[in-house]
Design a protein around this motif. Structure first.
Motif, PDB file in Angstrom:
ATOM      1  N   ALA A  43      11.026  13.836  -1.947  1.00  0.00           N
ATOM      2  CA  ALA A  43      10.030  13.337  -2.743  1.00  0.00           C
ATOM      3  C   ALA A  43       9.625  11.851  -2.381  1.00  0.00           C
ATOM      4  CB  ALA A  43      10.268  13.535  -4.136  1.00  0.00           C
ATOM      5  N   LEU A  44      11.104  11.284  -2.454  1.00  0.00           N
ATOM      6  CA  LEU A  44      10.889   9.571  -2.435  1.00  0.00           C
ATOM      7  C   LEU A  44      10.250   9.189  -1.006  1.00  0.00           C
ATOM      8  CD1 LEU A  44      11.677   7.091  -3.721  1.00  0.00           C
ATOM      9  CD2 LEU A  44      14.111   6.951  -2.605  1.00  0.00           C
ATOM     10  N   GLY A  45      10.624  10.029   0.224  1.00  0.00           N
ATOM     11  CA  GLY A  45      10.422   9.928   1.333  1.00  0.00           C
ATOM     12  C   GLY A  45       8.743   9.996   1.505  1.00  0.00           C
ATOM     13  N   LEU A  46       8.350  11.163   0.695  1.00  0.00           N
ATOM     14  CA  LEU A  46       6.899  11.361   1.087  1.00  0.00           C
ATOM     15  C   LEU A  46       6.139  10.209   0.288  1.00  0.00           C
ATOM     16  CD1 LEU A  46       6.983  15.202   0.330  1.00  0.00           C
ATOM     17  CD2 LEU A  46       6.346  13.993   2.565  1.00  0.00           C
ATOM     18  N   ILE A  47       6.712   9.931  -1.059  1.00  0.00           N
ATOM     19  CA  ILE A  47       5.932   8.773  -1.922  1.00  0.00           C
ATOM     20  C   ILE A  47       5.891   7.538  -1.015  1.00  0.00           C
ATOM     21  CG2 ILE A  47       6.115   7.074  -3.822  1.00  0.00           C
ATOM     22  CD1 ILE A  47       7.311   9.952  -5.210  1.00  0.00           C
ATOM     23  N   CYS A  48       7.327   7.197  -0.388  1.00  0.00           N
ATOM     24  CA  CYS A  48       7.148   5.811   0.641  1.00  0.00           C
ATOM     25  C   CYS A  48       6.222   6.191   1.573  1.00  0.00           C
ATOM     26  CB  CYS A  48       8.422   5.535   0.973  1.00  0.00           C
ATOM     27  SG  CYS A  48       9.549   4.989  -0.288  1.00  0.00           S
ATOM     28  N   ALA A  49       6.002   7.185   2.392  1.00  0.00           N
ATOM     29  CA  ALA A  49       5.052   7.417   3.610  1.00  0.00           C
ATOM     30  C   ALA A  49       3.662   7.085   2.959  1.00  0.00           C
ATOM     31  CB  ALA A  49       5.376   8.799   3.992  1.00  0.00           C
ATOM     32  N   GLY A  50       3.384   7.729   1.684  1.00  0.00           N
ATOM     33  CA  GLY A  50       2.229   7.269   1.255  1.00  0.00           C
ATOM     34  C   GLY A  50       1.840   5.887   1.086  1.00  0.00           C
ATOM     35  N   VAL A  51       2.919   5.261   0.525  1.00  0.00           N
ATOM     36  CA  VAL A  51       2.756   3.825   0.294  1.00  0.00           C
ATOM     37  C   VAL A  51       2.367   3.281   1.655  1.00  0.00           C
ATOM     38  CG1 VAL A  51       4.051   2.110  -0.376  1.00  0.00           C
ATOM     39  CG2 VAL A  51       3.944   3.892  -1.801  1.00  0.00           C
ATOM     40  N   VAL A  52       3.221   3.419   2.520  1.00  0.00           N
ATOM     41  CA  VAL A  52       3.050   2.855   3.957  1.00  0.00           C
ATOM     42  C   VAL A  52       1.789   2.856   4.606  1.00  0.00           C
ATOM     43  CG1 VAL A  52       3.838   2.939   6.213  1.00  0.00           C
ATOM     44  CG2 VAL A  52       5.357   2.537   4.276  1.00  0.00           C
ATOM     45  N   VAL A  53       1.171   4.459   4.266  1.00  0.00           N
ATOM     46  CA  VAL A  53      -0.207   4.583   4.975  1.00  0.00           C
ATOM     47  C   VAL A  53      -1.285   3.993   4.337  1.00  0.00           C
ATOM     48  CG1 VAL A  53      -1.710   6.565   5.570  1.00  0.00           C
ATOM     49  CG2 VAL A  53       0.695   6.780   5.944  1.00  0.00           C
ATOM     50  N   PHE A  54      -1.216   4.114   2.865  1.00  0.00           N
ATOM     51  CA  PHE A  54      -2.295   3.673   2.216  1.00  0.00           C
ATOM     52  C   PHE A  54      -2.320   2.166   1.939  1.00  0.00           C
ATOM     53  CE2 PHE A  54      -2.441   8.357   1.370  1.00  0.00           C
ATOM     54  CZ  PHE A  54      -3.587   8.421   2.135  1.00  0.00           C
ATOM     55  N   THR A  55      -1.371   1.734   1.707  1.00  0.00           N
ATOM     56  CA  THR A  55      -1.359   0.029   1.110  1.00  0.00           C
ATOM     57  C   THR A  55      -2.040  -0.579   2.211  1.00  0.00           C
ATOM     58  OG1 THR A  55       0.730   0.367   0.072  1.00  0.00           O
ATOM     59  CG2 THR A  55       0.139  -1.839   0.520  1.00  0.00           C
ATOM     60  N   PRO A  56      -1.907  -0.685   3.590  1.00  0.00           N
ATOM     61  CA  PRO A  56      -2.608  -1.369   4.537  1.00  0.00           C
ATOM     62  C   PRO A  56      -4.179  -1.189   4.359  1.00  0.00           C
ATOM     63  CG  PRO A  56      -0.829  -0.377   5.748  1.00  0.00           C
ATOM     64  CD  PRO A  56      -0.965   0.180   4.351  1.00  0.00           C
ATOM     65  N   ILE A  57      -4.800  -0.086   4.151  1.00  0.00           N
ATOM     66  CA  ILE A  57      -5.821   0.329   3.989  1.00  0.00           C
ATOM     67  C   ILE A  57      -6.530  -0.441   2.895  1.00  0.00           C
ATOM     68  CG2 ILE A  57      -7.705   2.095   3.570  1.00  0.00           C
ATOM     69  CD1 ILE A  57      -5.677   3.747   5.599  1.00  0.00           C
ATOM     70  N   LEU A  58      -5.890  -0.298   1.867  1.00  0.00           N
ATOM     71  CA  LEU A  58      -6.272  -0.680   0.459  1.00  0.00           C
ATOM     72  C   LEU A  58      -6.229  -2.382   0.243  1.00  0.00           C
ATOM     73  CD1 LEU A  58      -4.648   1.792  -2.044  1.00  0.00           C
ATOM     74  CD2 LEU A  58      -7.037   1.749  -1.341  1.00  0.00           C
ATOM     75  N   ILE A  59      -5.340  -2.884   0.930  1.00  0.00           N
ATOM     76  CA  ILE A  59      -5.340  -4.502   0.867  1.00  0.00           C
ATOM     77  C   ILE A  59      -5.902  -5.205   1.846  1.00  0.00           C
ATOM     78  CG2 ILE A  59      -3.266  -4.268  -0.804  1.00  0.00           C
ATOM     79  CD1 ILE A  59      -1.394  -5.159   1.762  1.00  0.00           C
ATOM     80  N   PHE A  60      -6.446  -4.618   3.100  1.00  0.00           N
ATOM     81  CA  PHE A  60      -7.225  -5.308   4.115  1.00  0.00           C
ATOM     82  C   PHE A  60      -7.926  -6.291   3.887  1.00  0.00           C
ATOM     83  CE2 PHE A  60     -10.203  -5.430   7.382  1.00  0.00           C
ATOM     84  CZ  PHE A  60      -9.451  -5.729   8.484  1.00  0.00           C
ATOM     85  N   PRO A  61      -9.159  -6.051   2.996  1.00  0.00           N
ATOM     86  CA  PRO A  61      -9.896  -7.252   2.730  1.00  0.00           C
ATOM     87  C   PRO A  61      -9.166  -8.531   2.032  1.00  0.00           C
ATOM     88  CG  PRO A  61     -10.994  -5.104   1.884  1.00  0.00           C
ATOM     89  CD  PRO A  61      -9.440  -4.976   2.208  1.00  0.00           C
ATOM     90  N   TRP A  62      -8.274  -8.301   1.093  1.00  0.00           N
ATOM     91  CA  TRP A  62      -7.631  -9.251   0.475  1.00  0.00           C
ATOM     92  C   TRP A  62      -6.778  -9.860   1.604  1.00  0.00           C
ATOM     93  CZ3 TRP A  62      -8.785  -4.740  -2.002  1.00  0.00           C
ATOM     94  CH2 TRP A  62      -9.665  -4.760  -2.957  1.00  0.00           C
ATOM     95  N   THR A  63      -6.204  -9.273   2.542  1.00  0.00           N
ATOM     96  CA  THR A  63      -5.091 -10.166   3.440  1.00  0.00           C
ATOM     97  C   THR A  63      -5.863 -10.944   4.173  1.00  0.00           C
ATOM     98  OG1 THR A  63      -5.028  -7.924   5.139  1.00  0.00           O
ATOM     99  CG2 THR A  63      -3.346  -8.231   3.431  1.00  0.00           C
ATOM    100  N   LYS A  64      -7.241 -10.556   4.709  1.00  0.00           N
ATOM    101  CA  LYS A  64      -8.085 -11.319   5.628  1.00  0.00           C
ATOM    102  C   LYS A  64      -8.443 -12.660   4.842  1.00  0.00           C
ATOM    103  CE  LYS A  64     -11.510  -9.955   7.684  1.00  0.00           C
ATOM    104  NZ  LYS A  64     -12.687  -9.335   8.254  1.00  0.00           N
ATOM    105  N   LEU A  65      -8.647 -12.562   3.559  1.00  0.00           N
ATOM    106  CA  LEU A  65      -8.843 -13.836   2.748  1.00  0.00           C
ATOM    107  C   LEU A  65      -7.600 -14.409   2.297  1.00  0.00           C
ATOM    108  CD1 LEU A  65     -11.015 -15.034   0.767  1.00  0.00           C
ATOM    109  CD2 LEU A  65     -10.212 -13.677  -1.167  1.00  0.00           C
TER     110      LEU A  65
END
Length: 94
Positions: A43-65
């Motif tokens: 379960a921890l591995g699946l949650i961490c995989a979700g974090v690694v997949v979705f975090t870059p997509i969600l924070i992309f505009p703010w990391t550019k800024l």
């Protein structure tokens, strides 16, 4: 918005990568800490995989800024940055 400088996308990508790795580390360590000693690794591995997949997509505009802000701190706006470039053989706008 960007400054049309070489390395802008690489810098933005680097900030995104560092923030994603930090989010992964926080979730992984917190998950282990909360569930110790019976850590549900799958379960921890699946949650961490979700974090690694979705975090870059969600924070992309703010990391550019954020990278643009970092760039402005180290290399403030020059008056030449505010002028429209004129290509050779073209007349400047009136």
């Amino acid at each position: 918005m960007d400054r049309d400088e070489p390395g802008y996308w690489l810098g933005s990508y680097t900030v995104n990568l560092l923030l994603t790795e930090a989010a992964f580390a926080v979730v992984f360590v917190a998950g282990m800490f909360v569930t110790w000693p019976g850590v549900p690794w799958t379960a921890l591995g699946l949650i961490c995989a979700g974090v690694v997949v979705f975090t870059p997509i969600l924070i992309f505009p703010w990391t550019k800024l954020l990278y643009l802000a970092i760039d402005l701190v180290f290399r403030p706006v020059d008056p030449d940055d505010l002028t429209t470039p004129v290509e050779r053989g073209m007349l400047p706008p009136p």
